[in-house]
Design a protein around this motif. Structure first.
Motif, PDB file in Angstrom:
ATOM      1  N   ALA A   1       0.832  -1.201   0.000  1.00 60.01           N
ATOM      2  CA  ALA A   1       0.000   0.000   0.000  1.00 60.01           C
ATOM      3  C   ALA A   1       0.872   1.259   0.000  1.00 60.01           C
ATOM      4  O   ALA A   1       0.573   2.245  -0.687  1.00 60.01           O
ATOM      5  CB  ALA A   1      -0.931   0.008   1.211  1.00 60.01           C
ATOM      6  N   THR A   2       1.951   1.220   0.763  1.00 60.58           N
ATOM      7  CA  THR A   2       2.894   2.343   0.768  1.00 60.58           C
ATOM      8  C   THR A   2       3.522   2.521  -0.604  1.00 60.58           C
ATOM      9  O   THR A   2       3.697   3.654  -1.082  1.00 60.58           O
ATOM     10  CB  THR A   2       3.991   2.107   1.817  1.00 60.58           C
ATOM     11  OG1 THR A   2       3.393   1.980   3.115  1.00 60.58           O
ATOM     12  CG2 THR A   2       4.980   3.262   1.835  1.00 60.58           C
ATOM     13  N   ALA A   3       3.838   1.412  -1.266  1.00 61.02           N
ATOM     14  CA  ALA A   3       4.407   1.488  -2.612  1.00 61.02           C
ATOM     15  C   ALA A   3       3.417   2.125  -3.587  1.00 61.02           C
ATOM     16  O   ALA A   3       3.809   2.923  -4.457  1.00 61.02           O
ATOM     17  CB  ALA A   3       4.803   0.095  -3.092  1.00 61.02           C
ATOM     18  N   ALA A   4       2.131   1.809  -3.435  1.00 65.24           N
ATOM     19  CA  ALA A   4       1.114   2.411  -4.303  1.00 65.24           C
ATOM     20  C   ALA A   4       1.025   3.917  -4.073  1.00 65.24           C
ATOM     21  O   ALA A   4       0.922   4.704  -5.023  1.00 65.24           O
ATOM     22  CB  ALA A   4      -0.239   1.754  -4.051  1.00 65.24           C
ATOM     23  N   ALA A   5       1.062   4.312  -2.788  1.00 65.54           N
ATOM     24  CA  ALA A   5       1.029   5.739  -2.473  1.00 65.54           C
ATOM     25  C   ALA A   5       2.255   6.447  -3.023  1.00 65.54           C
ATOM     26  O   ALA A   5       2.164   7.567  -3.560  1.00 65.54           O
ATOM     27  CB  ALA A   5       0.935   5.933  -0.960  1.00 65.54           C
ATOM     28  N   LEU A   6       3.417   5.807  -2.915  1.00 68.30           N
ATOM     29  CA  LEU A   6       4.653   6.397  -3.445  1.00 68.30           C
ATOM     30  C   LEU A   6       4.605   6.516  -4.966  1.00 68.30           C
ATOM     31  O   LEU A   6       5.157   7.473  -5.537  1.00 68.30           O
ATOM     32  CB  LEU A   6       5.853   5.554  -3.025  1.00 68.30           C
ATOM     33  CG  LEU A   6       6.292   5.696  -1.566  1.00 68.30           C
ATOM     34  CD1 LEU A   6       7.390   4.683  -1.246  1.00 68.30           C
ATOM     35  CD2 LEU A   6       6.792   7.115  -1.286  1.00 68.30           C
ATOM     36  N   THR A   7       3.949   5.571  -5.616  1.00 69.60           N
ATOM     37  CA  THR A   7       3.812   5.641  -7.075  1.00 69.60           C
ATOM     38  C   THR A   7       3.064   6.903  -7.482  1.00 69.60           C
ATOM     39  O   THR A   7       3.506   7.648  -8.375  1.00 69.60           O
ATOM     40  CB  THR A   7       3.076   4.402  -7.601  1.00 69.60           C
ATOM     41  OG1 THR A   7       3.828   3.227  -7.281  1.00 69.60           O
ATOM     42  CG2 THR A   7       2.886   4.482  -9.107  1.00 69.60           C
TER      43      THR A   7
END
Length: 219
Positions: free
Chosen positions: A184-190
Motif C-alpha cells: 500500500a505504501t508502494a502504491a502511495a509512493l507511485t
C-alpha cells in the motif's frame, strides 16, 4: 476489513498531515480571491475534507468521518488560521507545500480505494472513489471560488492521473490478495512520484486531436 492497513496512530497522523496540507492550498486560494477569514476557513475545510465527504456519502459511510472525528474537522480550521496570519510565509514555501500535497494525494487515493472496497464496491468503482477521495476536495474548492476546476484545465500539471494510477495499483493488489502495509505504501509512493515528476517536468494530459491528426490550436 482492510481499511486499517497502518497502525491506528500512524494512520491518524498521516491523515491529519494530509488534511492540513490540503487545507493550506484551499486557504491560499481564498487569500488570492480576497476572501475574509470565514471564506478562508470554508475553503480550507472544503479542500481538505471534500473528497472524503463525497466518498463517504456515495458508499453510505455515515456519519461521515470528517464530522465524526473532531481532529479531522478542526485541523483545516487550524490551517486556515495559519494562512490568515502567515500567508506570505506560506506562499514562500509553496514548493514544500506542493511536495506535501503530492504526498497527501498518494495517501488518500490509497485509503479511499481501500475504504470503497471494504463497503462492497467493485474494483472499477473503488478506483473511481479512490481518485475522488484524493482530488475531489480540490474540485469543491475551485467551484466554491468560482474557478474552473484545476484538474480539468489543460494548462495545469496532471493531478487526477497520479491518483488514478495509485488507486488502480491498490485495486490490483486487493484483487490479487497482495495488499499489505508495504505494498500500500508502494502504491502511495507511485502516485506521489508521478505527481512530483509532473510538477518538475510540466507533464500535462493530451488534448483532443483534429480528425486530420493535428492538435487543436491553443486559444
Amino acid at each position: 476489513m482492510t481499511s486499517q492497513i497502518f497502525p491506528p496512530g500512524v494512520q491518524q497522523a498521516l491523515d491529519l498531515i494530509g488534511i492540513f496540507v490540503f487545507a493550506l492550498s484551499g486557504g491560499l486560494l481564498a487569500v488570492r480571491k480576497n476572501m475574509d477569514i470565514f471564506g478562508i476557513c470554508v475553503l480550507a475545510e472544503a479542500t481538505a475534507l471534500g473528497g472524503g465527504v463525497l466518498r463517504d456519502l456515495v458508499i453510505g459511510a455515515t456519519p461521515v468521518a470528517a464530522f465524526s472525528n473532531l481532529g479531522y474537522f478542526s485541523t483545516p480550521l487550524v490551517a486556515g488560521l495559519v494562512v490568515f496570519f502567515l500567508h506570505p510565509e506560506v506562499e514562500r514555501i509553496n514548493r514544500a507545500v506542493q511536495t506535501l500535497d503530492a504526498a497527501g494525494l498518494g495517501l488518500f487515493c490509497v485509503t479511499g480505494t481501500i475504504k470503497a472496497h471494504d463497503y462492497g464496491l467493485g474494483s472499477v468503482s473503488s478506483v473511481a472513489l479512490g481518485m475522488l477521495t484524493a482530488a475531489g476536495g480540490g474540485v469543491v474548492r475551485d467551484l466554491l471560488a468560482m474557478e474552473p476546476p484545476s484538474l480539468l484545465r489543460w494548462d495545469r500539471e496532471i493531478y487526477a492521473v497520479p491518483a488514478l494510477v495509485g488507486a488502480t495499483v491498490v485495486a490490483v493488489l486487493i484483487a490479487t490478495d497482495h495488499l499489505t502495509p508495504l505494498t500500500a505504501t508502494a502504491a502511495a509512493l507511485t502516485a506521489f512520484v508521478i505527481r512530483i515528476l509532473a510538477l518538475r517536468y510540466g507533464w500535462r494530459a493530451p488534448r483532443a486531436w483534429h480528425r486530420n491528426g493535428s492538435r487543436t490550436s491553443e486559444e
